[in-house]
Structures are given as structure tokens and as C-alpha cells.
Scaffold this active site. Structure first.
Site: not given
Length: 964
Positions: A180, A316, A354
């Protein structure tokens, strides 16, 4: 600590490009996040079925039909980047997007490939796409060479080097992957690259595309994905995030270099850091407070900023029960300010989901745009903050509505975090761009706007984009960026103007005279000089002295002239009537020298009257000082002769004086061909003989005759006229009015317009392919690059058939059905082994008879000059069918309804198919005659076989590949 002091480690973000769910570009993206738009798509069962999702998947009880869908992520402009349709089809969609957005980001920065000698590095990452790799290798049968090529096209780890190769980017190039955090780690590594000098510019970011493009996911309690398709970061009801697709790239450059080059700066990276959690956490996929604290503090130390000066953190923020509290706890420990609730906190995942390997760059771009627009966008779905965050005891508050971003003193600052599965953490400290220095007002200068594209249709779209942009940004001065920051292509358009509104009006009218098609061979240009009235020449010269573009040449030549004749420059301009043709000579010579400096070089020069002295001086026959002496002497003698033209004794005496003047001058062979207008031919040694010049004294200068002779001698040349010409002498137009090689361009249309006429001439020659030195043109204008619309790609759909995706899913799940290799026509692989074998049979028929029975078709005939082939084509045409002939040759060529291709070059066959105008109402029939009537080489069976294969099997194989 001086909070505003530079560390020398600052990196400027000078260009960006991206596409995210609900946004094809960054303007749409920031509009969405600023206005609180959630861009998650919820698909119907029909949409999922059509996308290739298996029914047993989307009908499952815990299936969530949500995804951050990226529109047209399966589209690509393969022609622009030089790929065949087959190559584009096999290429990973992530790599396709990376090609286009790398170009767009570099163009947004004003440094597209081919316009700079700077080393450009590529630091990017994409997500693993094993489904695409399996799909591209499983469909169809491939030999070893084809599999090798496909493996390079569908391997996401080769995306960076493939882009560097195609765009000729010579800095470091490698693909990163840290889950990520990939794209923000890429930004950090790129910063190190530009700061260390490994590259001058860096492309940094990430891309993430998953297949099927429209899909959902299976919700499992305790995992990262949410229960209802919404990401509620930091909210009490949060249950996870949503999968999304997207791409984001930034262009990085050392801040000092960006300020020196007057680049457009979106924001500044003050510092960045990366690290890894190690084993300081409960499991491999879990986050770590200590790891996050350390990376944030490290970024603050590199940036040398006090956390109290940071006004926003893009977190995040995945919305998981474990991740959000740990992130806020780590941020609180890292900041250690003692102040409460002064720093905004948000997450773009609530808008777009995401994006995996593109998640960090999405957060960075959002924050950069927030700094650039001085606006804090809201984080969505926060109705009741998660009590485990304990925000009341932290420096942070949740930004739940769009807020003007102001700070009482000092620059605005922000932090961006991205944490990857496996523990690689990244944090970047951003600062708003420094105030741009005030540039000198350009209200008085004319501007030259230039546009180019690879096709006429794309040029039209680029022009429309510019007109729309100027209407939205009426104060933008974009000429410099169009000249310096865009790659030149074959189809070109230009307009010279004094106001943007005038340019928009001219472009909207689509004037054909402002359009050109640049060819590899630049057409030769001839400079043609003549005589101007003394007063007009003086006024034109004053206009040249006042122009920021050409004042250097005009000032330098005036100084040189004043020293040569012993008169101050101002007096030369004021006493123009007493100096005859000197000002006419000086004006034309100064304008010609300036054009040469800009890049317009004459292939020949010509002149009439005193203009011939300008031509000879420019060609180096005599020096400027010598020319001034001769021009002044000639003027005096003509004045004395005036009114006594029939007195041959006087003329002979005056010619003798001029002869003496020329004898005192060193005459040299011309360095540029000189054309005698009177003789209508090129002269060389003749101009070194005084008699050549003396015999012209007193001759009548019938301009129409001299121009006629010149045009006959200079057929095919672009002609630029520096003086006036009579319409009767030929098709004489201004540069903006010239539209063919036969026209004569004129610079002189009144002193107030001289600057614009010079720019029109440059635009005209640029549109024909002349390489202009744009830096020289703009060196006195103190201009800056600005962000402008980027190239309008012509994108084609390279989507995958839904049935292929379903079959692959079943294969991966161990549920393979009969249709392992689905065919486009719906055929299936037989389950019964008895049906696996077949015997191919040929059905014989009379070609002409069969053709007459067909409905009208388009026949693509690979023909030879064999008489039988020619007769057959005639029969086909007589039966009412259209025929296109294709013959073997050295390379691709077209002449009416006939083509030539190289049998060994598959690209020729691809180009052939793309060029053919296939009628929608007629089927295409392909007939191959290249092996018909060929005589085998009896002396060499091997050579004969090679020839048969070249003209037959290999050609047909390449044709099949081209068809795809």
C-alpha cells in the site's frame, strides 16, 4: 530554528497527472474531494455479469458490489506510443496508463520527452496483476518468441523501463513495490535521486488496476474491506475500506533549479522518510505504532520543521478498527507539541477507496492541490468520531467540511502518510509553493501561440482545449509554455496576437492560413530585400528597438552604424531624410539577423535596389561598415543623377565614382547563394567584381519585372520579403495570410505591427518544419511555465471479453469447464476426446464464378503482375466488387487504390489495415496471389523454400497477427 529557512534539500513538485474513480483528470479529482463527493460505484448484477464476474460470486450472501471504478482504464492510444494493436491488447492496463500519464505529467511540467536534455528518472510501482498475466498467456496458442514478448508486455515490474525506453528517458528507471505504501515510497526514492544528482527530473508515483474492472468483494469480519462499500475513516461505525483503481504521478525537481528555470511549482517537498516496522507488531500485516512514530519524526528532522507549523495531515486512514487508532496514536507521539486540535486530519480513501499501490500518491496529490488552492477538503462519513482515537487529547481535528486554509504567519505545511502491508512506512512533509517573483508586464508585446499534434483531428481537439482553458483563465500568459514546453509534431497551427481574446477568435474561425504540415525536409527559405522610404524605415527601426524580442539586434546594429558613419544613433533615426537608404538598409539587415538568431536560416538571398546591398552584406560579400559606405555613396550619386537620367555623360561620371568606392572594398565570395533579381539566376563570382554593382547604378527598378524573374528562379522556395511589393508583382501576403509555397510573405504592414509580423513569419516557417530556437526568442521576456491542457490522446478500447474473464476465474478456482480457450465466434473446446481430431479439407471452386455470386465486397488482393492475376482482378471489378491491390516491395507506400508493403515487416501490414477505409456495408475478402506463378529456384531448394515462406506462409502469418 528559522522555520522559513531553506535547507537545500527541498524538492519542487512541478508537474502532475492522474486519473481516479470519478475523475479523468486532476481538476475533476479536486472538485470532487473539495465538494465531498464519494466516487465509489455500486454495480448492478447485469453490470457485474457483463464485466465478467461469475454469478456464483456476485450472488453470494456476503458479496459487496462496490468498487472505486476508474473509467476507461482499458483504453489506450497505442499509435501515439508506437505499439501495434496486438501489443496493446497484451500489455498490462497499468503499463498502458503509465505511458499516457507519464507523458501528461511531463507535459504539465513543461518538459515533455524530446524538449529537454535533462536526465529524467522514473520511480513508479504497480500492484501485482497475476490475473492479467494468466489471462494474456492462456488465451490462444503462442510460440516461444511470442510468449517471451507477451511476458514483457504484461509484467508490471517492467513498466518503468518500458516507459523509459519508449519516451527516451535516460535517468534511473526501476519499479518498486511495498504494497500500500508503494507510490509514496517511490516519491521518497525519487527525491533522493534528484537531490543526489542521479537525475534532473523524476517521474514518481504509482498505478493500480484490478480485473474485472467492475467488480466487488467478499466481506469478512475483521478484514480490511468494509461491510457496506463505504470507507468511514476515523468514524465509530467504520468497518474497513473499499478497493479502488487509479493512477497518480508527480514530476520532481530540485527547488533551486525550479526557481531558476521559472517552473510552475505546485508545492514543495521539505523532507521525506521511509522505514520498516520490523517485528515490533502483532503480525506481518499489522501496523506498528513505533514504526510510524519513527518515520514521521525522521521526515520532520529532514525537513527541519516544527510539527506545530503543520496544519494538516493526510492520513493512511483505511477505516479499520485496528489501523485508525494506531495511526492517530503514532501521530500524537510524533508531533509532541502539547497543543490540542490545531492540525486537520483526513483521508482521501473515504472519497475513492483504497488504491493499493497508488494509495499514497492519491493522498499526496490531494494534499498538494489543497495547498495550491488553500482549501482543506472534507473527510466523508464522519458522523461520530471513533472514541478510541481520543482526538480531544491530540493535536488533531477531523476535517468534515471544506475549509479555507490560512495560517497567521509562515507558509502552509502538511504531512502525508502511507503505510504498507509488511511494514514499509513513508511520510512526506509538504510546504506551499514560494510566491512567484513578479514578472515584467507583457501587455505591450505580441505573442506567438503554437500548437501541434500527430493528426489533424488531434490538433483540432488540442486547439479547442486551449480555447476553453483561456476562457476559464483569461489572465494566463501561455505562449512561452506552448513554445518551450510542448513537443513538436507534424500537424501544426500558429497564431500571433496581442491579446488572448484575439487568439481565441482567430482559432475559433479555423483559419486555414494558420495551419501547416511539417515535413522531414524543411523547405528552403529565401530572404528578399528591397528599398523602403527613409521615413518608413526609421519608424520601423524604432519599433524594432522597442520590441523585447529583437531589440538586441536592432540596438547593436544601430551602434555599429553610428560608429561607422560618425553620427550618433539617435541622430541617424532623426535625420533619416539626409541619409538616403541607410535606414532602409539597417532595418532589413537587423530584422534578417534577428531571424537568423531565432533559427530561420535563408537558403538564398536576393535584393532589388539598395536591398541587393542588404543581401550581399548578409551573405558576407562585404562587411556592415563597408556596406554602409557603399549604400551612402550610392544614395548621393542617385540624388545627383535625379532629374538627369538621360544624361549619359553624367551617368558615366557617377558610375566611375562608384567604381572607385568599390575598388576600396574587399569583395568576398558569398556564403549564401545570392540571386540576381534582374538576371533571374544565382550569381557568385560576379558579385566580387565592381562592374556588377556599378552597371546597376541608374537602372530602372521595375519591381514587377524583378519579382517575376526571382519567382521563376526560386520555384519551390518559401520567400520572405522584407520590403514592400506591389500586388501585381505576384501573390504577396503577410505571413499570416500565406498558405502555400508559391506565396510571398511580407514583413512590412505598418510600424505598429512589425513585432507581430516578425512573429507571424516565425510561426509560418515553424509550421513548415523549421526548427525555431524558442529560448532565444524569449530570453528577454522573463516568462514562466504554466500548467496547460495536455495532449488529447486518441484512445481505443482494449477491454477483455467477459467470457474470458469468467473462464479464467473458473480455472483459478479449479472449476475449469469445456471452454478453456474461448473463441471470438463463440466456439467451444469439445469435451469428448473423439471430437478432438479433425481432417482439414479444401473446397474447390471457380474464383470468378464464386465472386459473381457474392454480394458486393471489398477485395484486398495481394497481387502480382502475372497476366492471370490481372485478368482475375478485372473479372472481380466487373462483378461490382471494389479491389485494393497490395504488392511486395521495400516498405509501406500508397498510391490511390494500390499499396506496397514489405513482406517481412508486420508493422507494414498493421499500417495497411489501419489506413484502409473499410466500408461498413461491405465485407472484407482477402485473396493472396504472391505465390501464384512464382518460379522456384531449381539450383537451390533451400533458397526456394525461403522465398516461398517469405511471400506465402510468413506474410499470411503476419497478416493474421496484424488482424489480431
Amino acid at each position: 530554528m528559522n522555520e522559513n529557512a531553506k535547507t537545500g534539500l527541498e524538492v519542487a513538485i512541478i508537474g502532475m497527472s492522474g486519473a481516479f474513480p470519478g475523475a479523468k483528470n486532476l481538476e475533476q479529482f479536486f472538485h470532487n474531494v473539495k465538494n465531498g463527493v464519494e466516487s465509489i460505484s455500486f454495480f448492478s448484477e447485469k453490470e457485474l455479469e457483463e464485466a465478467g464476474v461469475a454469478a456464483e460470486a456476485y450472488k453470494a450472501k456476503n458479496f459487496v458490489n462496490a468498487k472505486g471504478h476508474l473509467e476507461e482504464s482499458d483504453y489506450f492510444d497505442n499509435n501515439f506510443f508506437g505499439y501495434t494493436p496486438n501489443e496493446a491488447q497484451y500489455m498490462d492496463p497499468q503499463t498502458r496508463l503509465l505511458h499516457e500519464h507519464t507523458w501528461k505529467a511531463l507535459e504539465d511540467a513543461g518538459y515533455p520527452p524530446g524538449t529537454t536534455d535533462d536526465a529524467v528518472g522514473v520511480y513508479v510501482g504497480g500492484r501485482p496483476h497475476f490475473r492479467w498475466e494468466a489471462l494474456s498467456m492462456s488465451v490462444g496458442a503462442h510460440n516461444g518468441a511470442e510468449e517471451f514478448e507477451i511476458a514483457h508486455l504484461n509484467d508490471k515490474d517492467l513498466m518503468s523501463t518500458r516507459v523509459s525506453y519508449k519516451l527516451h528517458l535516460t535517468g534511473p528507471s526501476y519499479t518498486l513495490f511495498t504494497a500500500c505504501s508503494t507510490s509514496l515510497v517511490a516519491v521518497h526514492v525519487a527525491c533522493q535521486g534528484v537531490l543526489s544528482g542521479e537525475c534532473d527530473l523524476a517521474v514518481a508515483g504509482g498505478v493500480s488496476v484490478t480485473s474485472p474492472l467492475k467488480n466487488g468483494y467478499v466481506y469478512q469480519d475483521g478484514m480490511i474491506l468494509s461491510s457496506d462499500g463505504h470507507c468511514r475513516a476515523f468514524d465509530a461505525e467504520s468497518s474497513g475500506t473499499v478497493v479502488g483503481n487509479g493512477i497518480g504521478l508527480v514530476i520532481l525537481k530540485r527547488l533551486d533549479d525550479a526557481l531558476r528555470d521559472r517552473d510552475h511549482i505546485y508545492a514543495v517537498i521539505k523532507g521525506s522518510a521511509i522505514n520498516n516496522d520490523g517485528n515490533r507488531k502483532v503480525g506481518y500485516t499489522a501496523p506498528s505504532v513505533d514504526g510510524q512514530v519513527e518515520v514521521i519524526r525522521a521526515a520532520h528532522r529532514v525537513a527541519r520543521v516544527d510539527p506545530a507549523t503543520i496544519g494538516y495531515v493526510e492520513a493512511h486512514g483505511t477505516g479499520t478498527a485496528l489501523g485508525d487508532p494506531i495511526e492517530v496514536k503514532a501521530l500524537t507521539r510524533a508531533f509532541q507539541t502539547g497543543r490540542k486540535n490545531y492540525c486537520g486530519l483526513g483521508s482521501v480513501k473515504t472519497n475513492i477507496g483504497h488504491l493499493d499501490s497508488a494509495a499514497g500518491i492519491a493522498g499526496l496529490i490531494k494534499t498538494v492541490l489543497a495547498l495550491d488552492n488553500k482549501c482543506l477538503p472534507p473527510t466523508l462519513h464522519v458522523s461520530r468520531p471513533n472514541q478510541n482515537l481520543e482526538l480531544e487529547n491530540t493535536p488533531f481535528f477531523l476535517v468534515d467540511q471544506a475549509t479555507a486554509w490560512v495560517r497567521p504567519e509562515g507558509p502552509l505545511r502538511a504531512g502525508v502518510s502511507s503505510f504498507g502491508v509488511g511494514g514499509t512506512n513513508a511520510h512526506v512533509v509538504l510546504e506551499e509553493a514560494p510566491a512567484s517573483g513578479s514578472s515584467r508586464s507583457r501587455t505591450q508585446e505580441s505573442r506567438l501561440l503554437v500548437f501541434s499534434a500527430k493528426s489533424e483531428a488531434e490538433l483540432e481537439r488540442a486547439t479547442d482545449d486551449f480555447v476553453a482553458f483561456v476562457k476559464q483563465h483569461p489572465g494566463a500568459d501561455i505562449a512561452y509554455t506552448l513554445q518551450m514546453g510542448r513537443a513538436p509534431f507534424s500537424y501544426r497551427r500558429y497564431v500571433a496576437c496581442s491579446a488572448m481574446a484575439d487568439a481565441c477568435a482567430a482559432l475559433a474561425q479555423n483559419r486555414p492560413q494558420a495551419f501547416g504540415l511539417a515535413k522531414k525536409a524543411v523547405p528552403p527559405i529565401a530572404f528578399v530585400f528591397s528599398e523602403l522610404g527613409a521615413e518608413e524605415a526609421a519608424l520601423l527601426y524604432r519599433a524594432g528597438l522597442q520590441s523585447a524580442y529583437c531589440r538586441d539586434e536592432f540596438a547593436a546594429l544601430l551602434q555599429q552604424a553610428s560608429e561607422a558613419v560618425g553620427t550618433a544613433g539617435a541622430q541617424l533615426l532623426d535625420a533619416f531624410s539626409a541619409r538616403g537608404q541607410i535606414m532602409s538598409f539597417l532595418f532589413q539587415l537587423a530584422a534578417a539577423k534577428w531571424l537568423q538568431r531565432i533559427g530561420v536560416q535563408p537558403a538564398a538571398v536576393a535584393g532589388a535596389g539598395s536591398g541587393e546591398y542588404v543581401a550581399a552584406c548578409l551573405a558576407g560579400v562585404f562587411s556592415v561598415e563597408e556596406a554602409l559606405t557603399l549604400v551612402e555613396k550610392r544614395g548621393e550619386l542617385l540624388e545627383e543623377l535625379s532629374g538627369s537620367e538621360g544624361d549619359l555623360f553624367l551617368l558615366e561620371a557617377l558610375q566611375a565614382e562608384l567604381f572607385d568606392a568599390f575598388r576600396s572594398v574587399q569583395l568576398s565570395l558569398p556564403s549564401v547563394p545570392v540571386v540576381s533579381c534582374a538576371a533571374g539566376k544565382t550569381v557568385s563570382r560576379e558579385v566580387t567584381i565592381p562592374d556588377y554593382w556599378v552597371n546597376r547604378l541608374g537602372q530602372g527598378e521595375a519591381e514587377s519585372e524583378t519579382l517575376g524573374a526571382w519567382q521563376e528562379a526560386a520555384d519551390g522556395m518559401e520567400q520572405l520579403r522584407f520590403g514592400r511589393a506591389k500586388k501585381a508583382a505576384g501573390d504577396v501576403r503577410t505571413a499570416a495570410e500565406a498558405d502555400s509555397a508559391s506565396g510571398v510573405l511580407s514583413l512590412v504592414a505598418g510600424p505598429a505591427d512589425i513585432e507581430q509580423r516578425l512573429l507571424e513569419a516565425i510561426g509560418h516557417f515553424w509550421s513548415k518544419g523549421c526548427p525555431i530556437k524558442w529560448a532565444e526568442l524569449n530570453k528577454h521576456l522573463s516568462q514562466a511555465r504554466v500548467s496547460l491542457p495536455t495532449y488529447p490522446f486518441t484512445r481505443k478500447n482494449y477491454g477483455v471479453d467477459a467470457e474470458q474473464l469468467k473462464q479464467l476465474t473458473h480455472l483459478l478456482q479449479g472449476k475449469a469447464r469445456a471452454q478453456v480457450h474461448p473463441q471470438a465466434d463463440g466456439a467451444t473446446v469439445k469435451q469428448n476426446s473423439a471430437d478432438w481430431l479433425y481432417i482439414p479439407l479444401w473446397t474447390r471452386s471457380d474464383g470468378g464464378e464464386a465472386a459473381r455470386e457474392l454480394a458486393p465486397c471489398l477485395f484486398l488482393v495481394f497481387a502480382t503482375q502475372d497476366a492471370a492475376v490481372i485478368r482475375w482482378i478485372a473479372q472481380i471489378e466487373a462483378a461490382g466488387h471494389a479491389v485494393v491491390r497490395v504488392e511486395a516491395g521495400e516498405g509501406f507506400a500508397q498510391k490511390e487504390a494500390a499499396y506496397t508493403v514489405n513482406p517481412d515487416d508486420r508493422d507494414d501490414l498493421v499500417k495497411l489495415l489501419e489506413t484502409l477505409a473499410l466500408p461498413a456495408d461491405k465485407p472484407l475478402k482477402i485473396v493472396h496471389f504472391w505465390c501464384y506463378g512464382q518460379q522456384a529456384d531449381a539450383t537451390s531448394p533451400k533458397r526456394a523454400a525461403q522465398q516461398w515462406n517469405r511471400l506465402g506462409y510468413h506474410t499470411l502469418l503476419n497478416l493474421a497477427r496484424a488482424i489480431g
